[in-house]
Scaffold this motif. Sequence first.
Motif, PDB file in Angstrom:
ATOM      1  N   VAL C   5       0.843  -1.197   0.000  1.00 46.45           N
ATOM      2  CA  VAL C   5       0.000   0.000   0.000  1.00 46.45           C
ATOM      3  C   VAL C   5       0.873   1.241   0.000  1.00 46.45           C
ATOM      4  CG1 VAL C   5      -1.686   1.311   1.322  1.00 46.45           C
ATOM      5  CG2 VAL C   5      -1.898  -1.152   1.149  1.00 46.45           C
ATOM      6  N   TYR C   6       1.935   1.193   0.822  1.00 45.16           N
ATOM      7  CA  TYR C   6       2.842   2.336   0.884  1.00 45.16           C
ATOM      8  C   TYR C   6       3.484   2.592  -0.461  1.00 45.16           C
ATOM      9  CZ  TYR C   6       7.082   4.899   1.888  1.00 45.16           C
ATOM     10  OH  TYR C   6       8.108   5.798   1.854  1.00 45.16           O
ATOM     11  N   TRP C   8       2.391   1.820  -3.373  1.00 46.68           N
ATOM     12  CA  TRP C   8       1.385   2.339  -4.308  1.00 46.68           C
ATOM     13  C   TRP C   8       1.171   3.828  -4.086  1.00 46.68           C
ATOM     14  CZ3 TRP C   8      -1.361   2.859  -8.387  1.00 46.68           C
ATOM     15  CH2 TRP C   8      -2.562   3.551  -8.370  1.00 46.68           C
ATOM     16  N   PHE C   9       0.961   4.241  -2.802  1.00 44.93           N
ATOM     17  CA  PHE C   9       0.736   5.659  -2.520  1.00 44.93           C
ATOM     18  C   PHE C   9       1.915   6.494  -2.974  1.00 44.93           C
ATOM     19  CE2 PHE C   9      -3.223   5.832  -0.824  1.00 44.93           C
ATOM     20  CZ  PHE C   9      -3.427   5.102   0.316  1.00 44.93           C
ATOM     21  N   ARG C  10       3.084   5.993  -2.664  1.00 39.10           N
ATOM     22  CA  ARG C  10       4.298   6.738  -2.981  1.00 39.10           C
ATOM     23  C   ARG C  10       4.437   6.926  -4.483  1.00 39.10           C
ATOM     24  NH1 ARG C  10       9.097   7.782  -0.042  1.00 39.10           N
ATOM     25  NH2 ARG C  10      10.636   8.394  -1.595  1.00 39.10           N
ATOM     26  N   SER C  13       1.662   9.344  -5.773  1.00 39.23           N
ATOM     27  CA  SER C  13       1.952  10.750  -5.476  1.00 39.23           C
ATOM     28  C   SER C  13       3.082  11.257  -6.350  1.00 39.23           C
ATOM     29  CB  SER C  13       2.378  10.925  -4.017  1.00 39.23           C
ATOM     30  OG  SER C  13       1.374  10.499  -3.167  1.00 39.23           O
ATOM     31  N   ARG C 117       6.943  13.323   0.944  1.00 38.84           N
ATOM     32  CA  ARG C 117       6.431  11.967   1.147  1.00 38.84           C
ATOM     33  C   ARG C 117       7.126  11.327   2.342  1.00 38.84           C
ATOM     34  NH1 ARG C 117       7.112   9.556  -4.754  1.00 38.84           N
ATOM     35  NH2 ARG C 117       9.084  10.620  -4.503  1.00 38.84           N
ATOM     36  N   TYR C 123       5.483   6.074   7.997  1.00 42.15           N
ATOM     37  CA  TYR C 123       4.134   5.669   7.611  1.00 42.15           C
ATOM     38  C   TYR C 123       3.603   4.591   8.538  1.00 42.15           C
ATOM     39  CZ  TYR C 123       0.433   3.807   4.657  1.00 42.15           C
ATOM     40  OH  TYR C 123      -0.764   3.372   4.183  1.00 42.15           O
ATOM     41  N   GLU C 133      -6.709   4.436   4.717  1.00 43.77           N
ATOM     42  CA  GLU C 133      -5.265   4.569   4.567  1.00 43.77           C
ATOM     43  C   GLU C 133      -4.904   5.847   3.829  1.00 43.77           C
ATOM     44  OE1 GLU C 133      -4.183   0.978   6.414  1.00 43.77           O
ATOM     45  OE2 GLU C 133      -2.767   2.244   5.333  1.00 43.77           O
ATOM     46  N   SER C 134      -5.741   6.203   2.855  1.00 45.08           N
ATOM     47  CA  SER C 134      -5.396   7.389   2.073  1.00 45.08           C
ATOM     48  C   SER C 134      -5.420   8.624   2.951  1.00 45.08           C
ATOM     49  CB  SER C 134      -6.385   7.538   0.922  1.00 45.08           C
ATOM     50  OG  SER C 134      -7.689   7.669   1.435  1.00 45.08           O
ATOM     51  N   TRP C 137      -2.244   8.796   4.807  1.00 46.11           N
ATOM     52  CA  TRP C 137      -1.177   9.243   3.907  1.00 46.11           C
ATOM     53  C   TRP C 137      -1.234  10.753   3.725  1.00 46.11           C
ATOM     54  CZ3 TRP C 137       3.059   7.488   1.581  1.00 46.11           C
ATOM     55  CH2 TRP C 137       3.532   8.162   0.452  1.00 46.11           C
ATOM     56  N   ARG C 138      -2.456  11.236   3.521  1.00 48.31           N
ATOM     57  CA  ARG C 138      -2.579  12.673   3.279  1.00 48.31           C
ATOM     58  C   ARG C 138      -2.184  13.461   4.518  1.00 48.31           C
ATOM     59  NH1 ARG C 138      -8.103  13.886   1.995  1.00 48.31           N
ATOM     60  NH2 ARG C 138      -8.367  11.678   1.725  1.00 48.31           N
TER      61      ARG C 138
END
Lengths: 316, 659, 440
Positions: C5-6, C8-10, C13, C117, C123, C133-134, C137-138
């Motif tokens: 998940v991390y 993917w977010f990274r 972004s 980030r 995280y 989770e989003s 992250w935000r």
Amino acid sequence: MTEEIIQSSSETMKKVAENIEKVMKGQSSAIRKLLVAFASGGHVLLEDFPGTGKTTLAKALALSINMKFSRIQFTPDLLPSDILGVSVFDQGQQSFHFHKGPIFTNILLSDEINRASPRTQSALLEAMAENQVSIEGTTYRFDDIFFVIATQNPVEFRGTYPLPEAQMDRFALKFSLGYVAPEQEVAMLSSQEVRHPIEDISACVSVEDVLQLRHNVKKVRISDELKRYIVDIVGATRGAPGIQLGASPRASLALIKAAQAVALLNGGGFVVPEHIQEIAAHVIAHRTVIDPQARFSGVTAESILDDIIKKIPVPA
Amino acid sequence: MSTPPFFLGATLLFWGWQAGFLWFAVAGAAVLEGSRLLRLRWDLSDTDLKRVIYLCDLLLIGGVVYVFVTAGRANLVDAFISLFRAAPLAILPLIVAQAYSTANRIDITLLRLVVRKKSAQKKDRPPRLVDLSYPYSAICLLSASAANVRAPWFYAGFAVLLAWALWAHRPRAAGPVIWVLLLVCVGGLGFAGHIGLNKLQGVVEEFAVAAQVPGDAPDAHKSKTAIGRIGSLKLSEKILLRVMTGKDGPRPPFLLQDAGYDLYGASTWFARGSVFKAVKPGQNGTTWDLHDAPSAKKSMSISAYLKGGTGVLALPRGASQIEGLPVREMKQSGFGTVTVSGGPSLVNYMVGFDTDVPQLAPPQETDLKVPLNLSPMFAKIADDLQLKARPPHEAIEAVTRYFSDNFHYATYTKKVEMKDPVQDFLLRSRSGHCEYFATATVLLLRAAGVPARYVTGYSVQEFSPLEKTYIVRSKHAHAWTLAFVDGAWRDVDTTPSSWFDAEKDSSGLTAVTDLWSWLVFKVSGLVWSDQKSRFAFYFIWIAVPALIVFVWKLYRKKGVFLRRTNQREQAAAVPQKGKDSEFYAIEGELARRGLGRQKWEPLTVWIDRISVDTAMPDLLRQIVSLHYRYRFDPDGLSGQEREALKEAARAWLANNDGR
Amino acid sequence: MRRLVYIWFRAFSGFRHRVTRRFTPAGRFVLAGIVASALFGLDTTKTTAYQAFTCLVTLVAAGFAWNIFFRVDLTALRVLPRFGSAGQTLSYRIRVTNSGDKQLQGLFLLENLPDPRPSFAEYSAAGSGIKPESRRWRQLIEMNQLAVADRQPMPALMPKSEVDVSTGFVPLRRGRIEFESLSVGRADLFGLINAYVTVPVKQHVLILPKRYALPDVKLPGNRAYQQGGVALSTSVADSEEFLSLREYRPGDPPRRIHWKSWAKTGKPIIKEYQDEFFVRHALILDTFMEGGSGEVFEEAISIAASFACTVQTQESLLDLLFVGTEAFCETIGRGQGQIEHFLEVLACVRPCYDKAFSVLHRHVVSRRSVISGCVCVLLAWDKHRSDFIHNLHVLGLRPIVIVVTDPERSNVPALGNVQEKPGWLNLLETGKIEEGLAKL
């Protein structure tokens, strides 16, 4: 005003500048501003770090013109009577004598004016405005030439009483000396090896020359268009973002007079836009009050003035 | 970002031209660009905008309903593409609203508020005003592409509009000549690129055809029978075809063939012996002649669904001409199989046929082949029936009688005891479905020396009072024999004729599903109709009343006339002396060279800044000082000095013109 | 799983940032057009959208090709103010000098701010309290991101000359912004793709904490004699207030003689002064954050900053007491200029993890004798803190207590029933601080 008159006044100013330059090396811009304020008949507020030569500057000016000079060191326990003077009771004669205070002079250096209590500050400022002192019903006028150089220390904040905004209007110009370039500082060290150069200064112009100079400044020509430009600049401060209180019409008057003095210093008989832009910030910035919130965003009055000057189209 | 003038109208007209809605596009463009001439604007509040958005939603949802309803039968993607051709019409009200609003922008947060009405109104959401002209233009261009006009005009139009938009927004620093050159290169490369893409797809498709998976529709190359399958053969009531015959048409039950095969092996019939040849369309692209000399004594019209626009046509015996079939290509094989591709998902074609002239490929070796393992059994039966001795049509009669007397129809197979299911059928069980009968007949006739082929298709039996046509259901799919007798191929159906009775289903549910099927058929007909006007007709009936209501509501609001703001030069409150100085010419010259003065810069500061790049800076400074005296000295210049200023300026300009 | 998940977010972004940087708004529109026409034109026989696709792709490729040869010869320097404030525009100038021979036109400047980030450790350490989770992250990005910079167009620049470009942005939180480098960019010939040249200029500026508007709060406390407090400049004599007249005593300075009285009475009379009485307040800031959320801490700092700016310090002094690496006491009063110093201190305060709350407790109690009244800003309400406030009450101080609460996780275990909370205890929720302060 004929060309010779213009040139003679310009010469006067240049001579004084050179004389002071002998003592204060590398401060030509500050000396120019000092002379502009002096010639236009206004007073000066110097905000500077300690030890940059404020006293030396005032003394050098006084010595160049052969005028009386006195210095007041402001402390929190200074009383108005210490400045203006006091009526002393003479026991022998059973009467009061007025002993004039240090303010009765031509050139007055008020050091660290923000250290004194507001009561004492206003005593000085009122006297500056009126050019006279009233003690117990009697009015004592100052000399024709009365010029105050007040200083402030921007570092010490503890125990200071900042000058009230309404009284900042009394000062025509506010500027600072600042540190000189390293070469200049080395030269200064060399020049002061044996004796301080100020002890070798002698008068280069007479009091009459100075009176004539002040008279001539008022005669310098300025077109209506430039008067409008001055008013536009001052008016822009009244609505600018970040300014709580803009400059008053007194600022416009001071700016015209200062611009005329700059024109005369440059040897011209009329004002051009460069003269206005050169000293506008120094004349107007200290008369405005910055919004406290804006101040914490790093905005200063000088930066706002710079923006205003860059926004208004200059007559060309 | 707003579009350049007339861009939106031009894009709309381009869409109308390509998609066939030209009159709508002309009307729309006139209304949109008319806003430039008619300087009338309305202040549209949020509620007004929401009403417009509701109208657009109505039109869009109407389109989506079409798609949903036809999704089961037709290809979803094709339907969507066909509908998207009309999308700009659905969104036109919104763009017109924007053009006539005072703000010339739409708050796009409103679009969300309508779609998700349940979400609580977030008052602190600031309005995001967006100019929808460019998104609308993009939708118009995509719709024009959905019209699938295969001439180079689409690319040309697209490129021209793109160039127009790019020119309007090009960065100031770009030189025009090189910009145009580069754009032309891009256009050319793009053109080459898209031709290449098209060819690429052709290559990929051919590759994929080899690995084709047989689907619902009959496969022209092999027919996998249900021979050998144990259990009940479930056949559905789904209506596949609708057939309308003329007064002199065949009486039910009659047969419609879709594919013919010649080689049997492993319970599968293959069409090996014949090649597919392309059929050339007629002038209008929808008429196809299956034979060189078509003879169409009778005709019938058939409606069928083509999955993916591709499929095999069901045709009566002797079909020679097909009309009203807008497909891209058609192939036919010598066995009478006709395949089409590139057509709509629902077709309604007219077949002209003459039963007396069935033209099929003459018999070949394969038409007499019997698989080796079954050969002895069939030979024995042929001998038993003395088929070889008899003439062909008698042999056929004998075979028919043989099957109808000794066999019966069943869709249920209990079990297969013998090795081969056909053997089991013939010798033991003596019951099976039509494929058994057909297979056995073909092989038996072959064993008797009569060339025979296996044919699949449909048996038309049922007449629907609701639809007033013959309907062919999935369960009416049939297999029979084609035998070569007396120099012509004839249909031989040995399945006991009672088979359709056995298949009759009396479920009440059927009536309901039939009604639904009819509705879908009617609606699909609208979608796939060749006549765009029918579609447009329905559109007008929804849109125009809504538009009338909307305009009436708007009429009650007051419009605001845009005043053409006169940008008069603000007369200077202070007279400006000396504005005719020759110095301004010098200033202009320097500005043209890119050395212009910033509006707050006084002249001497400016001269100092650019002195590196100018010739004769000292002369320039002299001119400036004279100019300053002319402008700012209340005493002004003497006549001499004025002349001096003129001369000096002229001298400088003369000297610096060349640079 | 969390790692995926991390990643993917990274990646997402980073991708979004790069697209926004590389493509102008028109370029992004064209990119959307490419995607739409690709989807529409997948089957090149059904629609002609593939033609639009190739045309647009060629256009974008040409733009990229045009940008390959972008070079500039520039130096830049930012003229930054002393500091900025969170939530208010920081305006400054960038002085760009063209050291090359070409005239430069159509360029723009873009600040390169550090990558906000979070690392994988940050995280996963953020705790599992926040459900989507989003959102976590935000939040982490918001924590790290001090500012968002925008493009600033540059005027035409002649060879061997310089120009000042005014620009600015709004800092999002307090802290020290480190500028790494400056990017000079130019759009391609069609205005779709940006090309960049990076000029390394390292500078920094301090951002002061965000301040709220406070109502006129009457701080409790009396004027009491504060020895040596006024002016805090022991090098200069104390300011004095006139008290009375009395007879001359040997040793009195002559300047204090009241001449009129002498004239009247025939004896020297002295004016007597006394040292000033004024008020001294304490602003106590709790920096002990045991696993609490960063937002609570930031809001506490903002509240402290708001108090510092609002409380009139002309006639009183304000002490800021907090514990960082050691127990600090910063004093302001008698002059406006020091508020900036106060705020600079607050801008750099970090939570204290290694000490216990009792350190602050002792620090405050030790200064009890000079405090007239106090304001406490606390990060939680537990047994230690309630004991501390109780102690202050016992000592005679009546503090205004503000506890910053987090609506998502409870940090007020000692509160018990909310209805019965005492009047001097104010609970302020993060996100509703302004309203809470207005109710004080």
